[in-house]
Design a protein around this motif. Structure first.
Motif, PDB file in Angstrom:
ATOM      1  N   ARG A  52       0.714  -1.113  -0.116  1.00 58.28           N
ATOM      2  CA  ARG A  52      -0.161   0.280   0.121  1.00 58.28           C
ATOM      3  C   ARG A  52       0.566   0.962  -0.200  1.00 58.28           C
ATOM      4  O   ARG A  52       0.540   2.017  -0.724  1.00 58.28           O
ATOM      5  N   ALA A  53       2.147   0.867   0.870  1.00 58.16           N
ATOM      6  CA  ALA A  53       2.604   2.467   0.688  1.00 58.16           C
ATOM      7  C   ALA A  53       3.727   2.914  -0.787  1.00 58.16           C
ATOM      8  O   ALA A  53       3.347   3.488  -0.970  1.00 58.16           O
ATOM      9  N   ALA A  54       3.915   1.234  -1.241  1.00 57.18           N
ATOM     10  CA  ALA A  54       4.581   1.614  -2.778  1.00 57.18           C
ATOM     11  C   ALA A  54       3.335   2.369  -3.692  1.00 57.18           C
ATOM     12  O   ALA A  54       3.550   2.614  -4.355  1.00 57.18           O
ATOM     13  N   TRP A  55       2.290   2.120  -3.251  1.00 58.66           N
ATOM     14  CA  TRP A  55       0.981   2.150  -4.281  1.00 58.66           C
ATOM     15  C   TRP A  55       0.996   3.655  -4.089  1.00 58.66           C
ATOM     16  O   TRP A  55       0.338   4.359  -4.793  1.00 58.66           O
ATOM     17  N   ASN A  56       1.194   4.329  -2.317  1.00 60.64           N
ATOM     18  CA  ASN A  56       0.432   5.417  -2.514  1.00 60.64           C
ATOM     19  C   ASN A  56       2.096   6.061  -2.971  1.00 60.64           C
ATOM     20  O   ASN A  56       1.483   7.468  -3.336  1.00 60.64           O
ATOM     21  N   GLU A  57       3.273   5.782  -2.648  1.00 59.00           N
ATOM     22  CA  GLU A  57       4.130   6.547  -3.150  1.00 59.00           C
ATOM     23  C   GLU A  57       3.623   7.148  -4.844  1.00 59.00           C
ATOM     24  O   GLU A  57       4.361   7.856  -5.221  1.00 59.00           O
ATOM     25  N   ASN A  58       3.761   5.255  -5.444  1.00 62.11           N
ATOM     26  CA  ASN A  58       3.498   5.956  -6.794  1.00 62.11           C
ATOM     27  C   ASN A  58       2.070   6.398  -7.286  1.00 62.11           C
ATOM     28  O   ASN A  58       2.762   6.894  -8.704  1.00 62.11           O
ATOM     29  N   LEU A  59       1.519   6.730  -7.149  1.00 60.67           N
ATOM     30  CA  LEU A  59       0.154   7.130  -6.835  1.00 60.67           C
ATOM     31  C   LEU A  59       0.471   8.899  -6.674  1.00 60.67           C
ATOM     32  O   LEU A  59       0.331   9.916  -7.964  1.00 60.67           O
ATOM     33  N   GLU A  60       1.284   8.789  -6.117  1.00 60.33           N
ATOM     34  CA  GLU A  60       1.523  10.518  -5.558  1.00 60.33           C
ATOM     35  C   GLU A  60       3.038  11.043  -6.881  1.00 60.33           C
ATOM     36  O   GLU A  60       2.180  12.286  -7.054  1.00 60.33           O
ATOM     37  N   GLU A  61       3.600   9.930  -7.214  1.00 54.16           N
ATOM     38  CA  GLU A  61       4.443  10.186  -8.330  1.00 54.16           C
ATOM     39  C   GLU A  61       3.837  10.681  -9.786  1.00 54.16           C
ATOM     40  O   GLU A  61       4.193  11.804 -10.305  1.00 54.16           O
ATOM     41  N   SER A  62       3.056   9.993  -9.490  1.00 54.97           N
ATOM     42  CA  SER A  62       2.354   9.875 -11.253  1.00 54.97           C
ATOM     43  C   SER A  62       1.418  11.262 -11.195  1.00 54.97           C
ATOM     44  O   SER A  62       0.877  11.381 -12.294  1.00 54.97           O
ATOM     45  N   SER A  63       0.843  11.519  -9.915  1.00 52.13           N
ATOM     46  CA  SER A  63      -0.140  12.746  -9.431  1.00 52.13           C
ATOM     47  C   SER A  63       0.617  13.890 -10.195  1.00 52.13           C
ATOM     48  O   SER A  63      -0.111  15.044 -10.395  1.00 52.13           O
ATOM     49  N   TRP A  64       1.838  13.793  -9.263  1.00 53.54           N
ATOM     50  CA  TRP A  64       2.562  14.735  -9.305  1.00 53.54           C
ATOM     51  C   TRP A  64       2.293  15.155 -10.849  1.00 53.54           C
ATOM     52  O   TRP A  64       3.680  16.414 -11.098  1.00 53.54           O
ATOM     53  N   LYS A  65       3.201  13.999 -11.593  1.00 51.42           N
ATOM     54  CA  LYS A  65       3.840  14.058 -12.786  1.00 51.42           C
ATOM     55  C   LYS A  65       3.077  14.686 -14.037  1.00 51.42           C
ATOM     56  O   LYS A  65       2.273  15.944 -14.489  1.00 51.42           O
ATOM     57  N   ARG A  67      -0.141  16.731 -12.413  1.00 45.86           N
ATOM     58  CA  ARG A  67       0.355  18.187 -12.173  1.00 45.86           C
ATOM     59  C   ARG A  67       1.070  18.757 -12.644  1.00 45.86           C
ATOM     60  O   ARG A  67       0.410  19.777 -13.326  1.00 45.86           O
ATOM     61  N   ILE A  68       2.485  18.387 -13.407  1.00 42.25           N
ATOM     62  CA  ILE A  68       3.099  19.629 -13.943  1.00 42.25           C
ATOM     63  C   ILE A  68       2.455  19.176 -15.761  1.00 42.25           C
ATOM     64  O   ILE A  68       2.885  20.054 -16.120  1.00 42.25           O
ATOM     65  N   ARG A  69       2.560  17.805 -15.776  1.00 49.66           N
ATOM     66  CA  ARG A  69       1.877  18.012 -17.792  1.00 49.66           C
ATOM     67  C   ARG A  69       0.749  19.292 -17.746  1.00 49.66           C
ATOM     68  O   ARG A  69       0.357  20.397 -18.676  1.00 49.66           O
ATOM     69  N   ASN A  70      -0.262  19.468 -16.678  1.00 45.64           N
ATOM     70  CA  ASN A  70      -1.340  20.103 -16.866  1.00 45.64           C
ATOM     71  C   ASN A  70      -0.869  21.712 -16.475  1.00 45.64           C
ATOM     72  O   ASN A  70      -0.938  22.087 -17.178  1.00 45.64           O
ATOM     73  N   GLU A  71       0.125  21.677 -16.073  1.00 46.23           N
ATOM     74  CA  GLU A  71       0.693  23.275 -15.205  1.00 46.23           C
ATOM     75  C   GLU A  71       1.513  23.716 -16.875  1.00 46.23           C
ATOM     76  O   GLU A  71       1.227  24.709 -17.409  1.00 46.23           O
ATOM     77  N   HIS A  72       2.228  22.359 -17.035  1.00 40.63           N
ATOM     78  CA  HIS A  72       2.672  22.960 -18.368  1.00 40.63           C
ATOM     79  C   HIS A  72       2.188  23.503 -19.442  1.00 40.63           C
ATOM     80  O   HIS A  72       2.033  23.942 -20.246  1.00 40.63           O
ATOM     81  N   ALA A  73       0.869  22.426 -19.477  1.00 40.04           N
ATOM     82  CA  ALA A  73      -0.099  22.742 -20.816  1.00 40.04           C
ATOM     83  C   ALA A  73      -0.384  24.429 -20.736  1.00 40.04           C
ATOM     84  O   ALA A  73      -0.869  24.968 -21.752  1.00 40.04           O
ATOM     85  N   HIS A  74      -0.934  24.112 -19.106  1.00 42.46           N
ATOM     86  CA  HIS A  74      -1.780  25.661 -18.925  1.00 42.46           C
ATOM     87  C   HIS A  74      -0.875  26.887 -19.303  1.00 42.46           C
ATOM     88  O   HIS A  74      -1.251  28.121 -19.834  1.00 42.46           O
ATOM     89  N   VAL A  75       0.452  26.727 -18.753  1.00 46.38           N
ATOM     90  CA  VAL A  75       1.472  27.899 -19.223  1.00 46.38           C
ATOM     91  C   VAL A  75       1.069  28.082 -20.703  1.00 46.38           C
ATOM     92  O   VAL A  75       1.492  29.045 -21.304  1.00 46.38           O
ATOM     93  N   LYS A  76       1.742  26.990 -21.223  1.00 48.54           N
ATOM     94  CA  LYS A  76       1.637  27.169 -22.791  1.00 48.54           C
ATOM     95  C   LYS A  76       0.649  28.041 -24.007  1.00 48.54           C
ATOM     96  O   LYS A  76       0.643  29.066 -24.416  1.00 48.54           O
ATOM     97  N   ASN A  77      -0.079  27.184 -22.676  1.00 46.84           N
ATOM     98  CA  ASN A  77      -1.863  27.756 -23.216  1.00 46.84           C
ATOM     99  C   ASN A  77      -1.748  29.364 -22.704  1.00 46.84           C
ATOM    100  O   ASN A  77      -2.250  30.272 -23.630  1.00 46.84           O
ATOM    101  N   GLU A  78      -1.508  29.782 -21.506  1.00 47.46           N
ATOM    102  CA  GLU A  78      -1.473  31.426 -21.473  1.00 47.46           C
ATOM    103  C   GLU A  78      -0.901  31.997 -22.132  1.00 47.46           C
ATOM    104  O   GLU A  78      -0.520  33.106 -23.075  1.00 47.46           O
TER     105      GLU A  78
END
Length: 121
Positions: A52-65, A67-78
């Protein structure tokens, strides 16, 4: 079932020394099996917790990635919208500059008694 077998499992404490030793061995084996079962349960639970801890870490990492992609797309659109806004501001400024220059040229030509040629339709 024989009397010895039933005594081994059903009697509290057998009186025969051989049966008593077998009974004690059986009790020790049962205690050992219970201890091993408890240890296996602990290992199983720790393994589940680690998964479960490994799954949470992977989930957090994929969530972070993500979020970074979404922010990058947002900045690109701006940046795209800012570029369009800057272009329209530059067009308006250039149009005003050309209108001022045209007015200035018309005044200069008017002082000389001349004008721009304008074709009538």
């Amino acid at each position: 079932m024989s009397l010895e077998a039933s005594l081994r499992f059903e009697a509290d404490k057998p009186t025969n020394p051989n049966l008593r030793k077998a009974y004690e061995n059986q009790v020790e084996r049962i205690k050992y099996d219970e201890v091993m079962a408890d240890r296996e349960n602990v290992v199983r639970l720790e393994k589940q917790i680690n998964q479960r801890a490994a799954w949470n870490e992977n989930l957090e990492e994929s969530s972070w990635k993500k979020r970074i992609r979404n922010e990058h797309a947002h900045v690109k659109n701006e940046m795209k919208m800012a570029s369009k806004a800057a272009l329209s501001v530059r067009r308006v400024a250039l149009k005003q500059l050309l209108e001022r220059d045209l007015e200035m040229w018309e005044k200069e030509l008017a002082l000389q008694g001349k004008t721009f040629y304008k074709q009538r339709i």
